[in-house]
Motif scaffolding. Structure first.
Motif, PDB file in Angstrom:
ATOM      1  N   MET A   1       1.301  -1.167  -0.095  1.00 36.57           N
ATOM      2  CA  MET A   1      -0.403  -0.470  -0.140  1.00 36.57           C
ATOM      3  C   MET A   1       0.588   1.549  -0.466  1.00 36.57           C
ATOM      4  N   GLN A   2       0.255   2.232  -0.577  1.00 39.32           N
ATOM      5  CA  GLN A   2       1.232   3.113  -0.271  1.00 39.32           C
ATOM      6  C   GLN A   2       1.285   3.526   0.329  1.00 39.32           C
ATOM      7  N   GLN A   3       2.161   4.989   0.754  1.00 44.85           N
ATOM      8  CA  GLN A   3       2.329   5.945   1.971  1.00 44.85           C
ATOM      9  C   GLN A   3       2.362   7.457   0.775  1.00 44.85           C
ATOM     10  N   PRO A   4       1.045   7.934   0.734  1.00 42.42           N
ATOM     11  CA  PRO A   4       1.915   9.445  -0.474  1.00 42.42           C
ATOM     12  C   PRO A   4       2.350  10.102   0.458  1.00 42.42           C
ATOM     13  N   ASP A   5       2.134  10.314   1.691  1.00 40.46           N
ATOM     14  CA  ASP A   5       3.076  11.817   2.200  1.00 40.46           C
ATOM     15  C   ASP A   5       4.679  11.054   2.045  1.00 40.46           C
ATOM     16  N   ALA A   6       4.961   9.594   2.592  1.00 46.26           N
ATOM     17  CA  ALA A   6       6.700   9.487   2.489  1.00 46.26           C
ATOM     18  C   ALA A   6       7.166   9.712   0.877  1.00 46.26           C
ATOM     19  N   ASP A   7       5.984   9.029   0.077  1.00 52.70           N
ATOM     20  CA  ASP A   7       6.959   9.189  -1.329  1.00 52.70           C
ATOM     21  C   ASP A   7       6.606  10.254  -1.865  1.00 52.70           C
ATOM     22  N   VAL A   8       5.626  10.871  -1.451  1.00 50.31           N
ATOM     23  CA  VAL A   8       6.457  12.758  -2.394  1.00 50.31           C
ATOM     24  C   VAL A   8       7.576  13.290  -1.160  1.00 50.31           C
ATOM     25  N   ARG A   9       8.227  12.664  -0.411  1.00 47.95           N
ATOM     26  CA  ARG A   9       8.980  13.416   0.136  1.00 47.95           C
ATOM     27  C   ARG A   9      10.949  12.692  -0.606  1.00 47.95           C
ATOM     28  N   PHE A  10      10.332  10.929  -0.708  1.00 47.05           N
ATOM     29  CA  PHE A  10      11.129  10.495  -1.221  1.00 47.05           C
ATOM     30  C   PHE A  10      11.661  10.519  -2.704  1.00 47.05           C
ATOM     31  N   PHE A  11      10.962  10.954  -3.592  1.00 52.47           N
ATOM     32  CA  PHE A  11      10.916  11.252  -5.055  1.00 52.47           C
ATOM     33  C   PHE A  11      11.445  13.029  -5.128  1.00 52.47           C
ATOM     34  N   ARG A  12      10.509  13.543  -4.672  1.00 51.41           N
ATOM     35  CA  ARG A  12      11.431  15.286  -4.444  1.00 51.41           C
ATOM     36  C   ARG A  12      13.191  14.683  -4.037  1.00 51.41           C
ATOM     37  N   GLU A  13      12.932  14.515  -3.156  1.00 48.94           N
ATOM     38  CA  GLU A  13      14.390  14.065  -3.203  1.00 48.94           C
ATOM     39  C   GLU A  13      15.574  13.801  -3.465  1.00 48.94           C
ATOM     40  N   MET A  14      15.081  12.307  -4.397  1.00 50.79           N
ATOM     41  CA  MET A  14      15.510  11.472  -5.550  1.00 50.79           C
ATOM     42  C   MET A  14      15.552  12.508  -6.677  1.00 50.79           C
ATOM     43  N   TYR A  15      14.931  13.776  -7.021  1.00 53.27           N
ATOM     44  CA  TYR A  15      14.871  14.423  -8.351  1.00 53.27           C
ATOM     45  C   TYR A  15      16.170  15.279  -7.982  1.00 53.27           C
ATOM     46  N   ARG A  16      15.670  16.459  -6.652  1.00 59.27           N
ATOM     47  CA  ARG A  16      16.997  16.630  -6.454  1.00 59.27           C
ATOM     48  C   ARG A  16      19.025  16.454  -7.175  1.00 59.27           C
ATOM     49  N   GLU A  39      -0.584  15.132  -1.944  1.00 58.75           N
ATOM     50  CA  GLU A  39       0.263  15.674  -0.811  1.00 58.75           C
ATOM     51  C   GLU A  39       1.158  16.544  -1.343  1.00 58.75           C
ATOM     52  N   TRP A  40       0.990  16.792  -2.991  1.00 57.63           N
ATOM     53  CA  TRP A  40       2.368  17.412  -3.236  1.00 57.63           C
ATOM     54  C   TRP A  40       2.125  18.496  -2.810  1.00 57.63           C
TER      55      TRP A  40
END
Ligand SMILES: C[S@@+](CC[C@H](N)C(=O)[O-])C[C@H]1O[C@@H](n2cnc3c(N)ncnc32)[C@H](O)[C@@H]1O
Length: 246
Positions: A1-16, A39-40
């Motif tokens: 199952m997704q954890q949207p709040d954790a996912d958006v932070r992880f992917f923002r960091e990954m992109y950076r 969440e985004w």
């Protein structure tokens, strides 16, 4: 199952980390109830989200459950469309997320390549496509696991595995605390793509580079924290993230 709040932070960091600057416009393909989009836009006033899904029911659930929790200003930065992810159109994005293994719905090479090509077209120059993936020897036979949450227990079950087509039928069941277990709340008929196949198709679709991120563990099971590494995947069943740069 997704954890949207954790996912958006992880992917923002990954992109950076990959691009040296922050992403602002997110496209969430297969967005379902579009928790990630919601969440985004909470990350700040410059963040906009566009979500796409074919299913009327999950979109309606998101409109009823998640949208009302945003402020009117945050809501004005979310746009949702009921549309096939293969269809053209939509804004050009910094980051596309395709989560919950949703692209496993494409069973043939040509279909997955067409999807990756469409993603590439929908990205701004230097944009990133990010998705999750699962695999390991354990997915070559039926398997199941359960997770107890305060108000319900969540069950994941893979019913079978077809070695000829590399496909699997999977389902989610739920049991509310003190209630009866409801089986097959969500069911999936998927091609279990390997990381090698995914990365080859990304390259064929024109992505410059792709990276794999492996989940750490707390000794017993995955801890939801992912790090870039080319040497992961020793577990019986693993989850990885893939990021591809335009
Ligand atoms: C595994 S679920 C993902 C759910 C979503 N991430 C969420 O948290 O609600 C897969 C979703 O993909 C959607 N879907 C399947 N094929 C699609 C397609 N070709 N275009 C758009 N959406 C599609 C389904 O309607 C479903 O909502």
């Amino acid at each position: 199952m997704q954890q949207p709040d954790a996912d958006v932070r992880f992917f923002r960091e990954m992109y950076r980390e990959l691009r040296g600057r922050g992403p602002k416009l997110l496209r969430e393909d297969f967005c379902g109830s579009f928790g990630v989009c919601c969440e985004w836009v909470k990350l700040g006033p410059g963040y906009r989200a566009y979500g796409r899904d074919l299913g009327a029911a999950p979109l309606a659930y998101g409109r009823k459950t998640f949208l009302p929790k945003l402020t009117p200003e945050q809501r004005s930065r979310v746009r949702i469309e009921r549309k096939d992810v293969l269809a053209p159109g939509g804004p050009k994005s910094d980051l596309i997320m395709a989560m919950n293994f949703s692209y496993f719905v494409f069973k043939e090479r040509a279909a997955l390549k067409a999807y990756f090509k469409n993603c590439r077209r929908n990205l701004r120059p230097g944009g990133v496509l990010a998705m999750d993936c699962f695999g390991g020897g354990g997915v070559h036979r039926p398997n199941k696991e359960s997770t107890v949450h305060p108000r319900f227990t969540y069950y994941w079950e893979q019913y079978d595995y077809d070695p000829v087509y590399n496909t699997a039928r999977c389902a989610m069941h739920f049991k509310p605390k003190g209630g009866r277990k409801v089986r097959d709340v969500f069911t999936y008929d998927w091609r279990v793509w390997t990381l090698a196949e995914i990365r080859e198709l990304l390259a064929e679709a024109g992505f410059r580079r792709s990276h794999v991120y492996w989940e750490g563990d707390d000794g017993r099971r995955g801890n939801g924290k992912f790090a870039r590494d080319e040497n992961g995947g020793r577990e019986e069943i693993w989850i990885a993230m893939v990021a591809a740069e335009k």
